[in-house]
Design a protein around this motif. Sequence first.
Motif, mmCIF file in Angstrom:
data_model
loop_
_atom_site.group_PDB
_atom_site.id
_atom_site.type_symbol
_atom_site.label_atom_id
_atom_site.label_comp_id
_atom_site.label_asym_id
_atom_site.label_seq_id
_atom_site.Cartn_x
_atom_site.Cartn_y
_atom_site.Cartn_z
ATOM 1 N N ARG A 182 0.815 -1.210 0.000
ATOM 2 C CA ARG A 182 0.000 0.000 0.000
ATOM 3 C C ARG A 182 0.853 1.267 0.000
ATOM 4 N NH1 ARG A 182 -3.179 -2.865 4.091
ATOM 5 N NH2 ARG A 182 -5.083 -3.669 3.128
ATOM 6 N N SER A 183 2.058 1.166 0.537
ATOM 7 C CA SER A 183 2.924 2.354 0.607
ATOM 8 C C SER A 183 3.620 2.647 -0.713
ATOM 9 C CB SER A 183 3.979 2.161 1.703
ATOM 10 O OG SER A 183 4.925 1.165 1.329
ATOM 11 N N CYS A 184 3.560 1.731 -1.678
ATOM 12 C CA CYS A 184 4.222 1.949 -2.971
ATOM 13 C C CYS A 184 3.453 3.002 -3.764
ATOM 14 C CB CYS A 184 4.292 0.647 -3.766
ATOM 15 S SG CYS A 184 5.333 -0.619 -3.021
ATOM 16 N N PRO A 185 4.103 4.000 -4.314
ATOM 17 C CA PRO A 185 3.411 5.047 -5.069
ATOM 18 C C PRO A 185 2.845 4.514 -6.377
ATOM 19 C CG PRO A 185 5.793 5.279 -5.280
ATOM 20 C CD PRO A 185 5.563 4.207 -4.266
ATOM 21 N N ASP A 186 1.904 5.229 -6.922
ATOM 22 C CA ASP A 186 1.252 4.829 -8.167
ATOM 23 C C ASP A 186 2.072 5.316 -9.355
ATOM 24 O OD1 ASP A 186 -0.580 3.762 -9.884
ATOM 25 O OD2 ASP A 186 -1.982 5.447 -9.764
ATOM 26 N N THR A 187 3.283 4.792 -9.443
ATOM 27 C CA THR A 187 4.203 5.137 -10.522
ATOM 28 C C THR A 187 4.822 3.851 -11.057
ATOM 29 O OG1 THR A 187 6.082 5.367 -9.015
ATOM 30 C CG2 THR A 187 4.746 7.344 -9.430
ATOM 31 N N LEU A 188 5.642 3.984 -12.107
ATOM 32 C CA LEU A 188 6.307 2.807 -12.646
ATOM 33 C C LEU A 188 7.219 2.176 -11.600
ATOM 34 C CD1 LEU A 188 6.983 0.941 -15.012
ATOM 35 C CD2 LEU A 188 8.735 2.589 -15.724
ATOM 36 N N ALA A 189 7.980 3.013 -10.887
ATOM 37 C CA ALA A 189 8.852 2.490 -9.835
ATOM 38 C C ALA A 189 8.035 1.837 -8.724
ATOM 39 C CB ALA A 189 9.714 3.614 -9.262
ATOM 40 N N GLY A 190 6.882 2.444 -8.398
ATOM 41 C CA GLY A 190 6.028 1.851 -7.376
ATOM 42 C C GLY A 190 5.478 0.508 -7.801
ATOM 43 N N ALA A 191 5.098 0.387 -9.084
ATOM 44 C CA ALA A 191 4.610 -0.896 -9.593
ATOM 45 C C ALA A 191 5.706 -1.959 -9.534
ATOM 46 C CB ALA A 191 4.105 -0.728 -11.025
ATOM 47 N N ARG A 192 6.935 -1.539 -9.832
ATOM 48 C CA ARG A 192 8.056 -2.484 -9.747
ATOM 49 C C ARG A 192 8.241 -2.972 -8.317
ATOM 50 N NH1 ARG A 192 13.323 0.616 -9.505
ATOM 51 N NH2 ARG A 192 12.350 0.928 -7.468
ATOM 52 N N ASP A 193 8.240 -2.031 -7.358
ATOM 53 C CA ASP A 193 8.437 -2.420 -5.967
ATOM 54 C C ASP A 193 7.299 -3.300 -5.470
ATOM 55 O OD1 ASP A 193 10.726 -0.927 -5.993
ATOM 56 O OD2 ASP A 193 9.820 0.838 -5.062
ATOM 57 N N LYS A 194 6.082 -2.981 -5.879
ATOM 58 C CA LYS A 194 4.938 -3.786 -5.469
ATOM 59 C C LYS A 194 5.052 -5.205 -6.029
ATOM 60 C CE LYS A 194 1.230 -1.457 -5.517
ATOM 61 N NZ LYS A 194 0.001 -0.735 -5.964
ATOM 62 N N ALA A 195 5.539 -5.310 -7.277
ATOM 63 C CA ALA A 195 5.704 -6.632 -7.876
ATOM 64 C C ALA A 195 6.749 -7.450 -7.115
ATOM 65 C CB ALA A 195 6.104 -6.497 -9.341
ATOM 66 N N LEU A 196 7.819 -6.800 -6.696
ATOM 67 C CA LEU A 196 8.849 -7.506 -5.942
ATOM 68 C C LEU A 196 8.301 -8.014 -4.616
ATOM 69 C CD1 LEU A 196 11.938 -5.189 -6.557
ATOM 70 C CD2 LEU A 196 11.466 -7.411 -7.595
ATOM 71 N N VAL A 197 7.479 -7.187 -3.962
ATOM 72 C CA VAL A 197 6.913 -7.576 -2.677
ATOM 73 C C VAL A 197 5.960 -8.754 -2.829
ATOM 74 C CG1 VAL A 197 5.399 -6.817 -0.797
ATOM 75 C CG2 VAL A 197 7.183 -5.291 -1.653
#
Length: 334
Positions: A182-197
């Motif tokens: 939920r803390s990952c921003p709604d950006t490309l980098a945030g999508a990447r981090d969310k995918a890793l999690v």
Amino acid sequence: MSALGAGTAADIDEPATAAVPAPAAADERQVLVERWAERHGIDAARRLAEAEDLADAVAAEITPDNTLDTYTKSWRVWERFCAATGLPASEGSRGSLVAFVTWMLREGQHNGRGYAPSSAGTHLAAAVVGLRERGATVSGDDQGEAREALEGLAVKLLKAGERRGRGQAVGADIDGLYAIARSCPDTLAGARDKALVLTGFHVMELVNAGHPAPLLIRDGRVVRQLESATTLPVGFGGEMPRIREHTLQQGDRVLCYTDGIVEERVNGGEQFGEERLIRCVNRLGEEPSQGLRADLRLLSRTLKWERSGRTSDDATLFMIEWHGGAADHLAVLD
């Protein structure tokens, strides 16, 4: 193992003691002031000396107490080593530093057991600081050779199945994963981090923006590279990275790494290369797994050993392991 004894699950701290005064440093300062006076005159030498005093005061002010405590404890370790071996505590030669790390890994603790390699590395660095503060000359090459010896011995420990240190960190729970996602921003980098999690599915979605293709490891061996359409690194423009799906089997591992791993120059000037990386992975895969963290730590130290300790660019390893089982509940986020 002949060179090193049995390990321990946790290192025992050295007792805290008062810092040892360093008269040699004052002598060096006096020599420096006299040299300045000869070159620039007495008034300039006085002002330079005052600037040095200010620099010392700032350094003392910003150095954390726990760092000073570490220096003190590490010097006590060095003194115990010198007392045990009969070597002078005021000299930091190449041989004495290599002997120091060997002694620490073999029997350096008060209970006669060896330190974890990470603790031995800290004591080595702090002991060198203590030697220099006391007027000893310790060359960077000698310290580097001791560090290389430590890395090589640490690899042997891991290959022998010895696991030293304070243990693994507590694994994240489901609530923690939700909070991170939920803390990952709604950006490309945030999508990447969310995918890793949230990686935990039999189909892995991969986005590559400028890194080498990850390696798929199955049953301890690299079976292929996970190729995908790539673009410039994030922040440097280029096309929007495209998602590529890869199917994983239970127990598969995916090794991601930065180009600093394979582009490092080794003896002869050639690059370390992907073939050497794959050979290292496959060779270590022939041994029984010690768990994801321990295996990745062993690979990291082996690669550093293979490259003669050289690291001139960002060299990062990141490994994912899929255990199997359903994880659909992780895919629905509020």
